[in-house]
Scaffold this active site. Structure first.
Site, PDB file in Angstrom:
ATOM      1  N   ASP A 258       0.814  -1.224   0.000  1.00 19.10           N
ATOM      2  CA  ASP A 258       0.000   0.000   0.000  1.00 19.10           C
ATOM      3  C   ASP A 258       0.850   1.276   0.000  1.00 19.10           C
ATOM      4  OD1 ASP A 258      -1.966  -1.862   0.372  1.00 19.10           O
ATOM      5  OD2 ASP A 258      -2.821  -0.934   2.162  1.00 19.10           O
ATOM      6  N   HIS A 398       3.849  -2.267   2.922  1.00 18.83           N
ATOM      7  CA  HIS A 398       3.852  -0.912   2.356  1.00 18.83           C
ATOM      8  C   HIS A 398       5.130  -0.688   1.555  1.00 18.83           C
ATOM      9  CE1 HIS A 398       0.906  -0.737   5.567  1.00 18.83           C
ATOM     10  NE2 HIS A 398       0.340   0.248   4.890  1.00 18.83           N
TER      11      HIS A 398
HETATM   12 NI    NI Z   1      -2.349   3.147   3.447  1.00 20.72          NI
END
Ligand code: NI
Length: 441
Positions: A258, A398
């Protein structure tokens, strides 16, 4: 203003600029216990300015952390976004917009900072006005901004004079635009007062730094600092034609990343491709706009690109029109860049309500949380990724963190050694239903 900028930001539109060599720092949480997202630019050459901007962003985060009670559902969101609003000649400027927890609705603060391309100085907006003339200038500003205060609500200035001067920007003609934070001229949080002081009138009030900034903006000269040569990232090798995996029979797992695209996205995509693995990248619209080629290359290598909203707001706190804009504007840009359908949504912080579910996208959550945004440690991230992974798992990471990039090759190798096929979310889940929440296959 770029197409795609939020039409919901308060006050007049301040154009953001695209400048060669600018990179963005990001700090974000991905949990409903802590909802913060901060992003600010680092401008080549302007190191004093970049440092001052970073310090201001970090002060917001420290304040948030001091007031947020961990372990409880956070009651407020911190959202800080920095944009380059000037880069001409020897001068650069950054505008930091901060939605900070305050009362039931929160408040929006603006601050604009300037610095030189050699990195020797930076100033905040009030310093652009000669100190001895600040009071008089503020009077002019207050009078001009009165028209943008809801009728009858005007109270006069409710703070120190310099507080009204936190956000000074300049038009190409040299007019001074002053945006005043909500609550400074009235108790109301309706609308954002602002005014524009014509160049002819403003010049007499400017400090030496102020004059230098206006002169640079009016010159429209290209920004002076030479962008440092970015090391060329080899384009991710295509993941290659692989036999279609039937995840009803095979042991499948989906690695998801992400908050990108960013500095580490391509390194991660490369590692996945090298191992014959595919990943799914839930990207932010504003970051895709800053790194369009990264989106194109990662998509071309066969990885899945999906949406994570335009700028990482907590959707559950927004009205319907803003939710729609946040999701759709990001998906539209990601479709254009990737050439993929972009039909799934991962809501920031995993935060959602019925309005988010009604937005028309299958919602992709996760069952394995590496907490990589918090631990920033390759070994811990790896351990958490593997500890509870099982067939059908969706693993959350991430791609904005170097530690997660470092953890990726090891995670991939260990999962493959356990007999897993590393597939995209769409391959793992197959046909999906809009509004339905998926946490694993
Ligand atoms: Ni996020």
């Amino acid at each position: 203003m770029f197409a795609g900028d939020s039409p919901f930001n308060a006050g007049p539109a301040v154009p953001s600029m695209s400048v060669e060599g600018v990179t963005y720092e990001q700090v974000s949480a991905e949990s409903t216990q802590e909802t913060y997202y901060l992003r600010w630019p680092q401008i080549p050459g302007a190191s004093a300015l970049s440092k001052a901007v970073e310090k201001m962003a970090n002060t917001h985060l420290e304040t948030y952390r001091a007031e947020n009670v961990p372990g409880e559902d956070s009651t407020a969101e911190l959202h800080v976004n920095g944009e380059v609003i000037a880069a001409f000649g020897q001068i650069a400027g950054v505008r930091l917009t901060a939605a900070v927890p305050q009362g039931a609705k929160g408040a929006i603060n603006h601050a604009t900072l300037y610095g030189d391309a050699k990195g020797s100085w930076s100033v905040t907006s009030p310093e652009l006005i000669e100190k001895s003339k600040q009071a008089e200038f503020v009077k002019l500003v207050t009078e001009g901004a009165k028209k943008n205060v809801p009728q009858g609500a005007f109270t006069g200035l409710r703070g120190k004079p310099e507080e009204a001067l936190s956000d000074l920007t300049f038009t190409p003609e040299g007019n001074v635009r002053v945006v005043i934070d909500q609550g400074l001229l009235s108790a109301s949080t309706e609308g954002t007062p602002w005014t524009e002081i014509p160049a002819a009138q403003a010049t007499a009030f400017l400090s030496e730094r102020g004059k230098a900034v206006v002169e640079a903006v009016r010159s429209k000269a290209p920004y002076g600092a030479q962008a440092p040569k970015q090391p060329e990232q080899p384009a991710p090798a295509p993941a290659g034609k692989q036999p279609a995996v039937d995840c009803k029979k095979a042991k499948c797992i989906a690695l998801t990343y992400d908050d990108g695209p960013g500095a580490h996205t391509e390194a991660i995509a490369n590692e996945l491709s090298k191992a014959g693995a595919k990943g799914t990248f839930f990207m932010l619209g504003q970051s895709a706009r800053a790194h369009p080629d990264v989106v194109r290359r990662v998509a071309a290598a066969g990885h899945e690109i999906e949406g994570h909203t335009w700028d990482h707001r907590d959707l559950a706190r927004l009205p319907k029109a803003k939710i729609t804009w946040e999701i759709d504007s990001a998906a539209k840009l990601l479709r254009e860049l990737s050439g993929q359908p972009v039909k799934l949504l991962r809501p920031p912080y995993g935060s959602m309500n019925n309005l988010v579910k009604a937005a028309g996208y299958p919602i992709i959550m996760w069952d394995v949380d590496t907490m990589d945004w918090k631990n920033r440690n390759p070994a811990t991230t790896t351990q958490k990724a593997l500890a509870t992974a099982k067939p059908g798992s969706i693993i959350l990471m991430h791609d904005i963190h170097q530690s997660s990039a470092k953890a990726t090759p090891g995670i991939v190798a260990k999962l493959k050694a356990q007999g897993y096929s590393l597939v995209t979310v769409s391959e793992l889940l197959g046909e999906m239903t809009p509004g339905k929440v998926y946490t694993r296959g």
